[in-house]
Motif scaffolding. Structure first.
Motif, mmCIF file in Angstrom:
data_model
loop_
_atom_site.group_PDB
_atom_site.id
_atom_site.type_symbol
_atom_site.label_atom_id
_atom_site.label_comp_id
_atom_site.label_asym_id
_atom_site.label_seq_id
_atom_site.Cartn_x
_atom_site.Cartn_y
_atom_site.Cartn_z
ATOM 1 N N ALA A 194 0.833 -1.269 0.132
ATOM 2 C CA ALA A 194 0.286 -0.194 0.031
ATOM 3 C C ALA A 194 0.911 1.186 0.026
ATOM 4 O O ALA A 194 0.704 2.153 -0.780
ATOM 5 N N GLY A 195 1.722 1.256 0.721
ATOM 6 C CA GLY A 195 2.879 2.477 0.785
ATOM 7 C C GLY A 195 3.526 2.630 -0.626
ATOM 8 O O GLY A 195 3.621 3.792 -0.827
ATOM 9 N N LEU A 196 3.911 1.760 -1.212
ATOM 10 C CA LEU A 196 4.711 1.588 -2.396
ATOM 11 C C LEU A 196 3.584 2.299 -3.383
ATOM 12 O O LEU A 196 3.963 3.006 -4.406
ATOM 13 N N SER A 197 2.627 1.727 -3.258
ATOM 14 C CA SER A 197 1.390 1.929 -4.231
ATOM 15 C C SER A 197 0.959 3.574 -4.156
ATOM 16 O O SER A 197 0.989 4.228 -5.207
ATOM 17 N N GLN A 210 15.600 8.200 -6.121
ATOM 18 C CA GLN A 210 15.076 6.911 -6.668
ATOM 19 C C GLN A 210 14.801 6.086 -5.530
ATOM 20 O O GLN A 210 14.062 5.017 -5.690
ATOM 21 N N LEU A 211 14.841 6.437 -4.283
ATOM 22 C CA LEU A 211 14.596 5.823 -3.104
ATOM 23 C C LEU A 211 12.943 5.993 -2.387
ATOM 24 O O LEU A 211 12.492 5.681 -1.610
ATOM 25 N N GLU A 212 12.484 7.374 -3.338
ATOM 26 C CA GLU A 212 11.314 7.836 -2.716
ATOM 27 C C GLU A 212 10.269 6.753 -2.621
ATOM 28 O O GLU A 212 9.580 6.538 -1.676
ATOM 29 N N LYS A 213 10.037 5.993 -3.673
ATOM 30 C CA LYS A 213 8.929 4.982 -3.526
ATOM 31 C C LYS A 213 9.264 4.017 -2.720
ATOM 32 O O LYS A 213 8.337 3.383 -1.958
ATOM 33 N N LEU A 214 10.486 3.427 -2.222
ATOM 34 C CA LEU A 214 10.800 2.146 -1.525
ATOM 35 C C LEU A 214 10.603 2.569 -0.164
ATOM 36 O O LEU A 214 10.080 2.026 0.583
ATOM 37 N N SER A 255 2.988 5.767 -3.159
ATOM 38 C CA SER A 255 3.846 6.622 -3.437
ATOM 39 C C SER A 255 4.010 6.743 -4.847
ATOM 40 O O SER A 255 4.261 7.824 -5.487
ATOM 41 N N GLN A 256 3.866 5.515 -5.471
ATOM 42 C CA GLN A 256 3.734 5.596 -7.002
ATOM 43 C C GLN A 256 2.542 6.847 -7.528
ATOM 44 O O GLN A 256 2.726 7.133 -8.556
ATOM 45 N N MET A 257 1.342 6.366 -6.928
ATOM 46 C CA MET A 257 0.274 6.986 -7.606
ATOM 47 C C MET A 257 0.335 8.696 -7.719
ATOM 48 O O MET A 257 -0.074 9.369 -8.229
ATOM 49 N N THR A 258 0.787 8.978 -6.172
ATOM 50 C CA THR A 258 0.805 10.477 -5.899
ATOM 51 C C THR A 258 2.005 11.180 -6.469
ATOM 52 O O THR A 258 1.840 12.291 -6.478
ATOM 53 N N VAL A 262 7.409 2.798 5.174
ATOM 54 C CA VAL A 262 6.708 3.651 6.045
ATOM 55 C C VAL A 262 5.226 3.015 5.983
ATOM 56 O O VAL A 262 4.757 2.805 7.110
ATOM 57 N N GLY A 263 4.868 2.236 4.914
ATOM 58 C CA GLY A 263 3.524 1.521 4.987
ATOM 59 C C GLY A 263 3.800 0.373 5.708
ATOM 60 O O GLY A 263 3.127 -0.341 6.539
ATOM 61 N N MET A 264 5.043 -0.431 5.613
ATOM 62 C CA MET A 264 5.200 -1.536 6.298
ATOM 63 C C MET A 264 5.434 -1.275 7.896
ATOM 64 O O MET A 264 4.920 -1.960 8.733
#
Length: 188
Positions: free
Chosen positions: A91-94, A112-116, A96-99, A121-123
């Motif tokens: 969910a956190g990865l998604s 490059q580490l933004e989505k990870l 970050s990707q969507m927004t 953070v979601g984890m």
């Protein structure tokens, strides 16, 4: 499953009762025999014949998940964590990707580490959710636990029997044992 706590005066009575259940072909999912908390009763009963076949798991009061909310809370927390931590990461990865937010880039992390990092953070949120949502039991269950603990402190043995939800315990056999009390914990 339905859980019944049968309160008995002697360990021998519990073994006889379980033998009668087996003769009546009662489908028992789980069976535990709980020693009394009273030390005097434990010493007297431990002198019994050990060559008898043991029909139930014998353990102490505090080692039974049904009677120890801390143990059952840890199990619920582990179960929730196995689902919420990976779900939180995805969910956190998604998110970050969507927004396409630049939260961590603004803090000085590489782009490059933004989505990870969003996934991490979601984890962490999933781990916290499993910790906080696993706690708590109802007041009714607390009252039942107090009553059962009191019986165990009086030197009585507790036989915990779990039956399939559609199966009633053999009441005729239970009446023959002259059991002081039978407590129904709940149906799941």
């Amino acid at each position: 499953m339905s859980t019944y706590v049968i309160i008995l005066k002697e360990k021998k009575t519990a073994k006889e009762l379980l033998l009668k259940f087996r003769e009546a072909q009662t489908p028992i999912l789980n069976c535990d025999l709980v020693e009394p908390l009273d030390n005097k009763s434990q010493n007297e009963s431990s002198n019994s014949d050990t060559s008898e076949e043991v029909f139930a798991n014998q353990s102490s009061f505090n080692n039974i998940k049904l009677f120890n909310p801390a143990l059952s809370r840890k199990d619920r927390q582990k179960t929730l964590a196995t689902w919420l931590i990976p779900f939180g990461f995805i969910a956190g990865l998604s998110f970050s990707q969507m927004t396409d937010l630049k939260t961590f880039t603004d803090m000085g992390f590489p782009h490059q580490l933004e989505k990870l990092l969003g996934g991490l953070v979601g984890m962490i949120s999933g781990a916290l959710g499993s910790f906080f949502s696993a706690g708590g039991i109802s007041q009714e269950k607390i009252d039942d636990l107090r009553a059962i603990r009191k019986k165990s402190e009086e030197g009585l043995w507790l036989l915990i029997i779990e039956l399939p939800i559609e199966i009633e315990p053999p009441w005729a056999i239970l009446k023959e044992t002259n059991s002081p009390e039978i407590i129904t914990i709940g149906k799941e």
